[in-house]
Design a protein around this motif. Structure first.
Motif, PDB file in Angstrom:
ATOM      1  N   GLU A  42       0.850  -1.195   0.000  1.00  0.00           N
ATOM      2  CA  GLU A  42       0.000   0.000   0.000  1.00  0.00           C
ATOM      3  C   GLU A  42       0.880   1.238   0.000  1.00  0.00           C
ATOM      4  O   GLU A  42       1.990   1.212   0.523  1.00  0.00           O
ATOM      5  CB  GLU A  42      -0.840   0.056   1.281  1.00  0.00           C
ATOM      6  N   LEU A  43       0.329   2.317  -0.543  1.00  0.00           N
ATOM      7  CA  LEU A  43       0.966   3.623  -0.418  1.00  0.00           C
ATOM      8  C   LEU A  43       0.291   4.363   0.720  1.00  0.00           C
ATOM      9  O   LEU A  43      -0.925   4.388   0.812  1.00  0.00           O
ATOM     10  CB  LEU A  43       0.783   4.435  -1.706  1.00  0.00           C
ATOM     11  N   LYS A  44       1.099   4.948   1.567  1.00  0.00           N
ATOM     12  CA  LYS A  44       0.541   5.747   2.654  1.00  0.00           C
ATOM     13  C   LYS A  44       1.284   7.069   2.750  1.00  0.00           C
ATOM     14  O   LYS A  44       2.506   7.093   2.622  1.00  0.00           O
ATOM     15  CB  LYS A  44       0.700   4.999   3.990  1.00  0.00           C
ATOM     16  N   ASN A  45       0.530   8.121   3.000  1.00  0.00           N
ATOM     17  CA  ASN A  45       1.154   9.410   3.274  1.00  0.00           C
ATOM     18  C   ASN A  45       1.553   9.399   4.747  1.00  0.00           C
ATOM     19  O   ASN A  45       0.720   9.579   5.630  1.00  0.00           O
ATOM     20  CB  ASN A  45       0.189  10.557   2.983  1.00  0.00           C
ATOM     21  N   TYR A  46       2.835   9.151   4.973  1.00  0.00           N
ATOM     22  CA  TYR A  46       3.268   8.997   6.363  1.00  0.00           C
ATOM     23  C   TYR A  46       3.129  10.290   7.157  1.00  0.00           C
ATOM     24  O   TYR A  46       3.021  10.258   8.393  1.00  0.00           O
ATOM     25  CB  TYR A  46       4.710   8.463   6.422  1.00  0.00           C
TER      26      TYR A  46
ATOM     27  N   GLU B 277       0.589  12.014   7.383  1.00  0.00           N
ATOM     28  CA  GLU B 277      -0.706  11.949   8.067  1.00  0.00           C
ATOM     29  C   GLU B 277      -0.568  11.266   9.427  1.00  0.00           C
ATOM     30  O   GLU B 277      -1.076  11.738  10.435  1.00  0.00           O
ATOM     31  CB  GLU B 277      -1.698  11.195   7.172  1.00  0.00           C
TER      32      GLU B 277
ATOM     33  N   THR C 184       5.332  -0.888   8.858  1.00  0.00           N
ATOM     34  CA  THR C 184       6.042   0.322   8.465  1.00  0.00           C
ATOM     35  C   THR C 184       7.542   0.082   8.443  1.00  0.00           C
ATOM     36  O   THR C 184       8.063  -0.781   9.147  1.00  0.00           O
ATOM     37  CB  THR C 184       5.703   1.477   9.423  1.00  0.00           C
TER      38      THR C 184
ATOM     39  N   PRO D  73       3.521  16.161   1.425  1.00  0.00           N
ATOM     40  CA  PRO D  73       3.189  14.744   1.582  1.00  0.00           C
ATOM     41  C   PRO D  73       4.471  13.908   1.542  1.00  0.00           C
ATOM     42  O   PRO D  73       5.428  14.278   0.866  1.00  0.00           O
ATOM     43  CB  PRO D  73       2.295  14.433   0.386  1.00  0.00           C
ATOM     44  N   ARG D  74       4.495  12.808   2.295  1.00  0.00           N
ATOM     45  CA  ARG D  74       5.657  11.906   2.282  1.00  0.00           C
ATOM     46  C   ARG D  74       5.137  10.485   2.152  1.00  0.00           C
ATOM     47  O   ARG D  74       4.802   9.842   3.132  1.00  0.00           O
ATOM     48  CB  ARG D  74       6.473  12.058   3.573  1.00  0.00           C
ATOM     49  N   TYR D  75       5.071  10.012   0.902  1.00  0.00           N
ATOM     50  CA  TYR D  75       4.526   8.680   0.664  1.00  0.00           C
ATOM     51  C   TYR D  75       5.568   7.607   0.906  1.00  0.00           C
ATOM     52  O   TYR D  75       6.722   7.757   0.521  1.00  0.00           O
ATOM     53  CB  TYR D  75       3.955   8.569  -0.753  1.00  0.00           C
TER      54      TYR D  75
END
Ligand SMILES: [Zn+2]
Length: 93
Positions: free
Chosen positions: A7-11, A13, A60, A50-52
């Motif tokens: 998955e891609l996550k905007n860390y 957030e 993580t 944003p930091r994906y």
């Protein structure tokens, strides 16, 4: 293959939510209802880059710790700025 679920996550957030309670704790007269908390988080995230990152089923990676240290001051500043705005216009639709 092998049950990997990437998955891609905007860390960013996750980092904002982690710091939100700490920053809010220093603001005793601020409304902390769910709406205000989400408004503050959304505004703060709009001030931050944003930091994906790629995660495997929510797992993580270790470089996130580096991100956390790198952006800590920016995150606290962005949350503080967001609080000022939400405080002036609480519960805005
Ligand atoms: Zn509220």
């Amino acid at each position: 293959m092998g049950g990997m679920v990437l998955e891609l996550k905007n860390y960013m957030e996750k980092l904002v939510w982690q710091q939100l309670d700490n920053v809010l704790a220093a603001q005793p007269d601020l409304c902390k209802c769910e709406k205000c908390r989400y408004d503050i988080a959304a505004l703060a995230l709009n001030f931050l880059p944003p930091r994906y990152v790629v995660t495997n089923k929510g797992e993580t990676f270790t470089r996130i710790k580096t991100l956390e240290q790198q952006f800590y001051v920016d995150i606290v500043t962005a949350i503080s700025h967001a609080i000022t705005i939400v405080k002036a216009h609480p519960h805005r639709d």
